[in-house]
Design a protein around this motif. Structure first.
Motif, PDB file in Angstrom:
ATOM      1  N   ASN A 118       0.941  -1.356   0.045  1.00 53.75           N
ATOM      2  CA  ASN A 118      -0.156  -0.121   0.079  1.00 53.75           C
ATOM      3  C   ASN A 118       0.809   1.377  -0.016  1.00 53.75           C
ATOM      4  O   ASN A 118       0.371   2.241   0.022  1.00 53.75           O
ATOM      5  CB  ASN A 118      -1.011   0.080   1.079  1.00 53.75           C
ATOM      6  CG  ASN A 118      -0.293   0.108   2.542  1.00 53.75           C
ATOM      7  OD1 ASN A 118       1.091  -0.127   2.622  1.00 53.75           O
ATOM      8  ND2 ASN A 118      -1.004   0.253   3.553  1.00 53.75           N
ATOM      9  N   THR A 126      -2.570  -4.569   1.345  1.00 57.27           N
ATOM     10  CA  THR A 126      -3.782  -3.712   1.089  1.00 57.27           C
ATOM     11  C   THR A 126      -4.893  -4.806   0.793  1.00 57.27           C
ATOM     12  O   THR A 126      -4.659  -6.203   0.922  1.00 57.27           O
ATOM     13  CB  THR A 126      -3.695  -3.216  -0.489  1.00 57.27           C
ATOM     14  OG1 THR A 126      -3.365  -4.204  -1.368  1.00 57.27           O
ATOM     15  CG2 THR A 126      -2.691  -2.113  -0.474  1.00 57.27           C
ATOM     16  N   ARG A 148      -5.685  -7.726   4.948  1.00 58.61           N
ATOM     17  CA  ARG A 148      -4.688  -6.955   4.127  1.00 58.61           C
ATOM     18  C   ARG A 148      -3.645  -7.939   3.851  1.00 58.61           C
ATOM     19  O   ARG A 148      -3.201  -8.863   4.643  1.00 58.61           O
ATOM     20  CB  ARG A 148      -4.080  -5.859   4.947  1.00 58.61           C
ATOM     21  CG  ARG A 148      -5.254  -4.702   5.241  1.00 58.61           C
ATOM     22  CD  ARG A 148      -3.935  -3.742   5.955  1.00 58.61           C
ATOM     23  NE  ARG A 148      -4.959  -2.564   6.449  1.00 58.61           N
ATOM     24  CZ  ARG A 148      -5.005  -1.417   5.694  1.00 58.61           C
ATOM     25  NH1 ARG A 148      -4.344  -1.426   4.574  1.00 58.61           N
ATOM     26  NH2 ARG A 148      -5.810  -0.687   6.271  1.00 58.61           N
TER      27      ARG A 148
END
Length: 563
Positions: A118, A126, A148
């Motif tokens: 990210n 992410t 994530r």
């Protein structure tokens, strides 16, 4: 008898010609029986990507070679993708960057891409997910992962579900995407893994394994998770740990067929070898010679998983030297027992690459982008190694041409070519006759046809069975049924469909079934779902509903309402 004598004479003269005038210009070095044969390889350079990139996913969508996401120069994630068409790369905007994310082809032309860092410099994880539709070359963000993830992996099962596992510096678990809802947690893992293999062993079951933990360090004890069932311990994987890849890859690239996989692995001394996984059984692949770890250019560093060409029964592993100036590709001909090895190497390149290879439908190997030395300076180069089409090495031919300065040498060259062709035909026939019967290509195939022509001919036969006889309406249809009808084997059928359409056999059949279901719904819009499913060859309403939504993007009722 005269023909045989003439062939033998040609071969003898050709051999003498080879020994006396052309040995210096031939790329192959013959093994002495204790070392691996080496071959000088001259790859073809294709047009560069529009931008340098690494950490990207690479796949074929609807026949188009496509790269998605990753990071570019200075380790900056890029929310772009590119597809190759008409000799050039075409840039496309994505919803998210997906640097070290994963991609999985759901069915022809549609791909799910997810996860990744990210931040710049390879930081963080992410939730992001998006869908790529190759027909429109468009991307759409549509959901999120269960957690994530970065350096995760995903594989499509025969029942239509996508199984997801793996993470980096964050908690791991097994998750599932069924096309109808967001990604759902399935179960905890026995041990966390970075970029694991996810290997289907049944229509609804898979193994999850890796040699590296969440911090990319080797695991002392290797546990193999199973989607349906308890984790198992495989002592062989502790002696031969699967090679870790820090680049996105598709686990199915190492499939040999029939739920059997070729896994590149290293022992505690760093020696490369190969483990064959078949269902829950793991064994070490015997080879004619040890895998070479050194060359005239220094130590060879092998990178990433094996890429398998199941049609030609051959696997490949890429490598580089310490300065990333020479590219190495190790070929493993596993049809032979023990497997025969050949080491291909290039002359000095400006940059050799660490990238995940991808096979073309012709059996050639592509290296697209990647890293020569570090994450900050990825490459835009695209190299094609002609292992399938076997194009002539231009530089070797030029050297050979310059050495033939007299007319009589041209005559010997002609004899060489004729004798070599005769010898090649003999070797091919011997090799084919020594293969197990179930791995032979179709009995009525043309021996002189190219691999691409054979695939096209077989696909024509498959289409005829589906279009004319509607075999897809049989709910119990298996790939072996089609193979039997076409006088070939199930592995060959599966590989042909996959290489031609980017689909599994079940996806291919279910696409036909959904088209039939649409015809039924047009005629009988008020028909019960159970009736439509049964009429279309599905064994259950659940399977029908799931596949209808995955292929059309709508439920059956939504689709009827859209008419």
């Amino acid at each position: 008898m005269q023909r045989k004598t003439f062939l033998l004479l040609c071969m003898l003269v050709a051999a003498l010609c080879f020994d006396t005038t052309m040995a210096a210009s031939v790329a192959r070095n013959v093994s002495n029986g204790d070392t691996c044969p080496t071959v000088r390889s001259v790859p073809q350079r294709l047009p560069d990507l529009t931008m340098p990139r690494s950490g990207h996913s690479i796949f074929y969508a609807n026949g188009e070679l496509t790269v998605a996401g990753g990071h570019t120069t200075h380790f900056v994630p890029t929310p772009t993708a590119e597809y190759y068409a008409d000799g050039e790369w075409n840039l496309m905007p994505m919803a998210y960057p997906h640097d070290n994310g994963f991609a999985v082809v759901l069915h022809a032309g549609e791909v799910i891409i997810s996860g990744g860092h990210n931040e710049e410099l390879g930081v963080g994880q992410t939730y992001t997910m998006e869908r790529y539709v190759s027909a429109t070359h468009s991307f759409e963000g549509f959901g999120c992962l269960d957690r994530r993830r970065v350096l995760a992996n995903a594989t499509l099962l025969g029942d239509g579900r996508v199984i997801i596992a793996g993470n980096h510096y964050a908690a791991d678990a097994i998750a599932c995407y069924d096309g109808r809802s967001q990604v759902q947690h399935v179960k905890a893992v026995a041990q966390g893994r970075a970029n694991p293999y996810i290997l289907p062993i049944a229509n609804d079951d898979a193994l999850i394994l890796s040699g590296s933990n969440l911090h990319m360090n080797p695991n002392d004890t290797i546990l193999v998770d199973r989607l349906k069932g308890d984790a198992i311990r495989v002592p062989l994987l502790e002696q031969w740990q699967p090679v870790f890849s820090d680049q996105p890859f598709n686990s199915m690239m190492c499939a040999m067929g029939n739920y059997t996989y070729l896994i590149s692995a290293v022992d505690k001394n760093g020696q490369l070898g190969f483990v064959v996984a078949s269902d829950t059984t793991f064994s070490l692949l015997p080879t004619t010679v040890p895998v070479p770890m050194h060359s005239e250019f220094g130590t060879i560093f092998y990178k990433g998983p094996a890429v398998v060409d199941s049609l030609r029964q051959r696997g490949y592993v890429i490598g580089v030297d310490s300065l990333c100036r020479h590219q190495f590709i190790l070929s493993v001909d596993y049809a032979q027992q023990p497997a025969a090895l050949t080491l291909y190497h290039t002359d000095s390149l400006e940059h050799a690459t660490v990238a995940i290879p991808i096979l073309t439908s012709d059996g050639d190997l592509l290296l697209v982008g990647g890293e020569p030395e570090d994450n900050y300076k990825p490459l835009a180069t695209v190299w094609c190694y002609h292992f399938g089409t076997e194009q002539q090495d231009d530089s070797s031919f030029a050297t050979l041409h310059s050495s033939l300065s007299t007319l009589w040498l041209w005559g010997l060259l002609a004899l060489l070519g004729f004798g070599s062709l005769a010898y090649l035909i003999i070797i091919i026939r011997r090799r084919r006759s020594s293969r197990p019967a179930e791995l032979l290509p179709p009995a009525d195939s043309d021996d002189l046809a190219s691999p691409a022509d054979k695939i096209e001919n077989l696909m024509d036969g498959i289409y005829q069975l589906m279009d004319n006889e509607q075999l897809y309406l049989r709910s119990d249809l298996k790939v072996q049924d089609v193979a039997t009808r076409l006088n070939t084997n199930s592995t060959y059928i599966s590989q042909c469909i996959n290489s031609s359409l980017g689909q599994s056999f079940s996806q291919f059949v279910n696409t036909y079934r959904i088209r039939h279901a649409q015809d039924v719904l047009r005629r009988l819009p008020d028909a019960k779902i159970s009736h439509v499913a049964s009429e279309s060859g599905f064994s259950s309403e659940v399977s029908f509903f799931r596949n209808f939504k995955a292929i059309t993007g709508m439920t059956p009722r939504e689709w009827i309402a859209s008419l």
